[in-house]
Scaffold this motif. Structure first.
Motif, PDB file in Angstrom:
ATOM      1  N   CYS A 170       0.839  -1.205   0.000  1.00  0.00           N
ATOM      2  CA  CYS A 170       0.000   0.000   0.000  1.00  0.00           C
ATOM      3  C   CYS A 170       0.867   1.246   0.000  1.00  0.00           C
ATOM      4  N   ARG A 171       0.266   2.362  -0.430  1.00  0.00           N
ATOM      5  CA  ARG A 171       1.032   3.602  -0.526  1.00  0.00           C
ATOM      6  C   ARG A 171       1.325   4.209   0.840  1.00  0.00           C
ATOM      7  N   ASN A 172       0.394   4.142   1.781  1.00  0.00           N
ATOM      8  CA  ASN A 172       0.530   4.920   3.014  1.00  0.00           C
ATOM      9  C   ASN A 172       0.513   4.100   4.297  1.00  0.00           C
ATOM     10  N   ARG A 173       0.614   2.786   4.193  1.00  0.00           N
ATOM     11  CA  ARG A 173       0.550   1.971   5.392  1.00  0.00           C
ATOM     12  C   ARG A 173       1.423   0.737   5.202  1.00  0.00           C
ATOM     13  N   PRO A 174       1.684  -0.025   6.274  1.00  0.00           N
ATOM     14  CA  PRO A 174       2.493  -1.235   6.125  1.00  0.00           C
ATOM     15  C   PRO A 174       1.814  -2.245   5.201  1.00  0.00           C
ATOM     16  N   PRO A 175       2.606  -3.165   4.621  1.00  0.00           N
ATOM     17  CA  PRO A 175       2.016  -4.213   3.781  1.00  0.00           C
ATOM     18  C   PRO A 175       0.974  -5.021   4.547  1.00  0.00           C
ATOM     19  N   VAL A 176      -0.031  -5.495   3.817  1.00  0.00           N
ATOM     20  CA  VAL A 176      -1.141  -6.229   4.427  1.00  0.00           C
ATOM     21  C   VAL A 176      -1.042  -7.702   4.019  1.00  0.00           C
ATOM     22  N   PRO A 177      -0.803  -8.613   4.968  1.00  0.00           N
ATOM     23  CA  PRO A 177      -0.682 -10.035   4.631  1.00  0.00           C
ATOM     24  C   PRO A 177      -2.021 -10.631   4.199  1.00  0.00           C
ATOM     25  N   TYR A 178      -1.941 -11.630   3.328  1.00  0.00           N
ATOM     26  CA  TYR A 178      -3.140 -12.352   2.921  1.00  0.00           C
ATOM     27  C   TYR A 178      -2.835 -13.840   2.807  1.00  0.00           C
ATOM     28  N   ASP A 179      -3.863 -14.649   2.995  1.00  0.00           N
ATOM     29  CA  ASP A 179      -3.808 -16.063   2.648  1.00  0.00           C
ATOM     30  C   ASP A 179      -4.444 -16.275   1.285  1.00  0.00           C
ATOM     31  N   VAL A 180      -5.543 -15.539   1.057  1.00  0.00           N
ATOM     32  CA  VAL A 180      -6.222 -15.546  -0.238  1.00  0.00           C
ATOM     33  C   VAL A 180      -6.516 -14.091  -0.595  1.00  0.00           C
ATOM     34  N   LEU A 181      -6.322 -13.757  -1.857  1.00  0.00           N
ATOM     35  CA  LEU A 181      -6.479 -12.375  -2.313  1.00  0.00           C
ATOM     36  C   LEU A 181      -7.464 -12.325  -3.470  1.00  0.00           C
ATOM     37  N   SER A 182      -8.285 -11.290  -3.500  1.00  0.00           N
ATOM     38  CA  SER A 182      -9.189 -11.070  -4.624  1.00  0.00           C
ATOM     39  C   SER A 182      -9.080  -9.613  -5.065  1.00  0.00           C
ATOM     40  N   ILE A 183      -9.058  -9.401  -6.380  1.00  0.00           N
ATOM     41  CA  ILE A 183      -8.898  -8.058  -6.948  1.00  0.00           C
ATOM     42  C   ILE A 183     -10.144  -7.708  -7.758  1.00  0.00           C
ATOM     43  N   ASN A 184     -10.761  -6.589  -7.417  1.00  0.00           N
ATOM     44  CA  ASN A 184     -11.969  -6.125  -8.100  1.00  0.00           C
ATOM     45  C   ASN A 184     -11.922  -4.603  -8.135  1.00  0.00           C
ATOM     46  N   ILE A 185     -11.015  -4.088  -8.960  1.00  0.00           N
ATOM     47  CA  ILE A 185     -10.734  -2.642  -8.969  1.00  0.00           C
ATOM     48  C   ILE A 185     -11.247  -1.950 -10.229  1.00  0.00           C
ATOM     49  N   GLY A 186     -11.954  -2.686 -11.090  1.00  0.00           N
ATOM     50  CA  GLY A 186     -12.460  -2.075 -12.298  1.00  0.00           C
ATOM     51  C   GLY A 186     -11.352  -1.780 -13.290  1.00  0.00           C
ATOM     52  N   SER A 187     -11.693  -1.068 -14.340  1.00  0.00           N
ATOM     53  CA  SER A 187     -10.724  -0.715 -15.369  1.00  0.00           C
ATOM     54  C   SER A 187     -10.183   0.686 -15.115  1.00  0.00           C
ATOM     55  N   THR A 188      -9.070   0.987 -15.733  1.00  0.00           N
ATOM     56  CA  THR A 188      -8.413   2.281 -15.563  1.00  0.00           C
ATOM     57  C   THR A 188      -8.314   2.965 -16.926  1.00  0.00           C
ATOM     58  N   PRO A 189      -8.825   4.187 -17.076  1.00  0.00           N
ATOM     59  CA  PRO A 189      -8.705   4.883 -18.355  1.00  0.00           C
ATOM     60  C   PRO A 189      -7.237   5.039 -18.761  1.00  0.00           C
TER      61      PRO A 189
END
Length: 765
Positions: free
Chosen positions: A98-117
């Protein structure tokens, strides 16, 4: 916040608050998995529903009708909500960067951020056009355009680049709203000129001929100038140019085309398609890493090429939620089979819409009403949230249930059994030395020469030097977490603990921490401790306050406190105290109030996410510069607002000062939503104790029905400074405080000579 009874065994991290992820949150809220914790990382507290965005722009809906409140939904789901921007992945160590905080651990990750122009592909577009995504930025620009058109007569030209369904629908919505606004002002709506640019020969190229002809007719009727085979090749301030050499002057350029994947995905090692979207299998797992899922526009199904349409993101929510459950339970994942055709309901700005599905197309006002019914029914699923029981808690599983729910390694199973079993008290409740040392080894407290023994060379106790001519100032604060973000909680806790030091005009020297962390797998305990202490240490280091030691133990709920040592000149006259108020002084408050009622409402799913976000932003603002400023302007008394509320702290100041005070309820600075929450009868658990101080009010009966009256009893966390300042310096002091960033600073009353009445405080409106 309500702490789970079972230990955390697995972390599912959701990056983005898109349509698929809100479905996942609702699903887990209705049926949580014991031992599984959800964390959402998103830049915004409210996620827009794309199907209603044109209606919002057209003025048919207000902001809250078209936005899903992620903060409320996260509380309902028992999920942590981290407001931050994701900038990368460490897939080796399974951490989200992340830009402003410590890294965030995961066991399972899902990405749903839409598209970027992809504005960078056209020279000048990034600097001179506004993309429709992210929606928050577009909304700010849209509201600014709306205001500009209303205030400044004359021709306004708007260009929309992209003639798919999204671009056409948005253009017609903007035009409808702006023309309506001009008519309401008695002005000619023909002052508006709209251009639509299509790189194709047709508008809405993925829809059938009949639908395209309907919209050709609508655009012609509304005098929209359509440019076909007109790919935009360059954008300069107030001007764009097409591949055919056409040059158009314009006041606003809206970009609704050329979308792709976020730039940070290129460095993740995940397989991407030609447009930068994440390639996924039928189970919505990435083809590269089975621990990483993706859904919605950001996902590119290798076996089922799909158009970027919100309907697929919504439909992917249930299978994504099911497969996330199965992935932590060790089950066999199920494939998602998208529909081959779908119904698109495209509005024309007014309350009229066109339906399109394959070769089928029909239109009418009734179609818009149908679309409105469908959209409102969808939004109701995420707006009408009811806690699982009357206390807002969930039934807790037995230890056997926890151990059998999530797939664990043999070592993790032993840790889980230990965490669930009866825990020892006394020194047996300490966090293990290995976990503690690993978490603390990543922290870097500020180094001070007057710290003789501290964390860098630990011993039984810390030793600090008191410089000649200085006196020690001691303070301690400790409280349970009221938010589900340990990093942000650490910042607030440290800021709150430092408040007493600043209020007395001292400088912070050293801090000793005491923390309580819920038991669980060692990796989970370590991360919570690291996240919390990282946030706290950022605040302490900025204050040049050395963390010199502490104690960490296990407990049911996350909690943190600090004993702070400060230094001040060894001269009683230099100490800023509560008892120096003088008749004629002006009462100044540097921060808005309302944290108590807001977070009580937050726990009850009754606060808007933007209210909570604004409250947290206020709570992490340090009082250090404010206290220095007040001293410079001759403040006669000062205290920081905390648990006793505004009235309680004011009484603490008036009585030892031998004065009375008048408090102006109408002048009180309030956090957004605070007045709405108390009006709904929502108050902090400490409110009833604070209300007993109403006996200090001279005219309580006359003011008890004032809408702000309950807020003078509202307990504050990391509140502002309440000070008395000589009247001839008050306005200059307020201006200086605002210049320092305390933008809500106001005069809230005045100090009076002590009268004959027993009650020292009077209220006015």
């Amino acid at each position: 916040m309500q702490a789970p009874e079972q230990p955390i065994l697995r972390d599912i991290v959701l990056v983005g608050g898109g349509h698929s992820h809100v479905g996942v949150l609702k699903s887990f809220g209705m049926q949580p998995v014991p031992g599984v914790r959800l964390t959402v990382i998103c830049t915004d507290m409210h996620t827009p529903y794309s199907g209603m965005l044109p209606g919002y722009v057209a003025g048919h809906y207000d902001y809250d009708e078209v936005h899903i409140d992620l903060s409320r939904l996260a509380v309902f789901a028992g999920a942590r909500l981290y407001r931050d921007e994701v900038i990368g992945l460490d897939r080796v160590n399974r951490k989200v960067l992340c830009r402003n905080r410590p890294p965030v651990p995961y066991d399972v990750l899902s990405i749903n951020i839409g598209s970027t122009p992809q504005l960078h592909g056209v020279p000048g577009a990034l600097e001179n056009a506004i993309a429709v995504k992210p929606i928050t930025r577009f909304n700010e620009r849209w509201l600014a355009l709306l205001e500009r058109v209303q205030r400044h007569p004359g021709t306004t030209t708007v260009a929309v680049v992209g003639a798919g369904a999204g671009g056409v629908e948005l253009l017609l919505a903007m035009q409808w709203r702006l023309r309506h606004a001009l008519r309401a002002l008695g002005r000619n709506p023909d002052e508006l000129v709209f251009h639509l640019f299509s790189s194709d020969a047709n508008i809405l190229p993925t829809h059938n001929l009949g639908v395209r002809r309907r919209f050709d007719a609508v655009l012609a009727e509304r005098q929209v100038r359509v440019h076909r085979n007109a790919a935009v090749t360059q954008v300069t301030p107030g001007r764009l140019q097409t591949a055919a050499g056409e040059v158009i002057d314009t006041d606003e350029i809206v970009w609704v085309t050329r979308a792709g994947g976020a730039a940070w995905l290129r460095d993740t090692g995940l397989a991407l398609d030609a447009d930068g979207f994440i390639q996924v299998t039928d189970t919505l797992q990435t083809v590269t890493d089975p621990a990483v899922f993706a859904a919605g526009d950001i996902a590119s199904m290798v076996n089922h090429p799909l158009e970027k349409a919100g309907v697929f993101a919504v439909r992917q929510g249930p299978p994504l939620a099911a497969n996330l459950r199965l992935s932590v339970q060790g089950g066999t994942l199920k494939p998602y089979h998208p529909q081959r055709s779908w119904l698109a309901l495209i509005s024309t700005g007014d309350r009229y819409a066109v339906a399109s599905r394959g070769w089928l197309g029909f239109a009418g006002a009734w179609v818009w009403r149908w679309k409105d019914w469908i959209d409102r029914r969808f939004m109701a699923k995420f707006q009408d949230l009811t806690p699982m029981d009357t206390h807002g808690t969930r039934a807790q599983p037995t230890s056997a249930g926890v151990a059998g729910t999530v797939q664990l390694t043999p070592e993790e199973s032993l840790q889980a059994i230990s965490a669930i079993a009866m825990r020892c008290g006394g020194c047996g409740a300490k966090v293990g030395a290995t976990v503690l040392s690993r978490a603390l080894s990543q922290l870097h407290p500020v180094q001070r020469e007057d710290v003789i023994i501290g964390l860098s060379d630990p011993d039984d106790a810390a030793v600090v030097r008191v410089p000649a001519g200085k006196a020690m100032v001691h303070s301690v604060d400790f409280f349970r977490s009221f938010i589900d973000d340990p990093y942000l909680f650490g910042k607030v806790a440290a800021n709150h603990a430092l408040g007493d030091i600043w209020a007395m005009g001292a400088q912070a020297q050293s801090a000793t921490a005491i923390a309580t962390v819920p038991s669980g797998l060692e990796s989970k305990v370590e991360d919570v401790l690291f996240q919390m202490m990282t946030g706290a240490l950022e605040v302490l280091n900025e204050a040049n306050c050395a963390l010199v030691g502490g104690h960490t133990g296990e407990g049911k709920e996350l909690a943190l406190g600090f004993a702070i040592n400060g230094l001040i000149d060894d001269d009683p006259a230099q100490i800023l105290r509560k008892n120096g108020m003088c008749p004629g002084d002006v009462l100044i408050l540097t921060k808005p109030i309302g944290t108590g009622t807001l977070f009580a409402a937050h726990a009850r799913l009754s606060a808007k996410g933007r209210w909570i976000d604004a409250a947290l932003q206020s709570m992490v603002v340090s009082n250090q510069k404010g206290a220095q400023c007040l001293r410079e302007f001759g403040a006669t008394a000062c205290t920081d607002l905390t648990g006793f509320g505004l009235l309680g702290h004011l009484v603490e100041m008036t009585r030892p000062s031998g004065v009375d005070a008048e408090l102006d309820l109408g002048a009180l600075p309030l956090l957004d939503g605070a007045q709405e929450c108390v009006a709904a009868g929502i108050v902090s658990s400490l409110q009833s104790a604070n209300v007993r101080l109403r006996r200090a009010l001279r005219n309580q009966e006359a003011m008890v029905n004032h809408p702000r009256y309950p807020l003078i009893f509202d307990p504050q966390t990391a509140g502002g400074l309440l000070a008395s300042v000589p009247a001839d310096k008050a306005q200059a002091c307020i201006a200086a405080l605002r210049e320092l960033g305390y933008s809500h600073t106001v005069a809230i009353g005045r100090v009076l000579p002590q009268g004959e009445a027993l009650e020292p405080i009077s209220l006015c409106a």
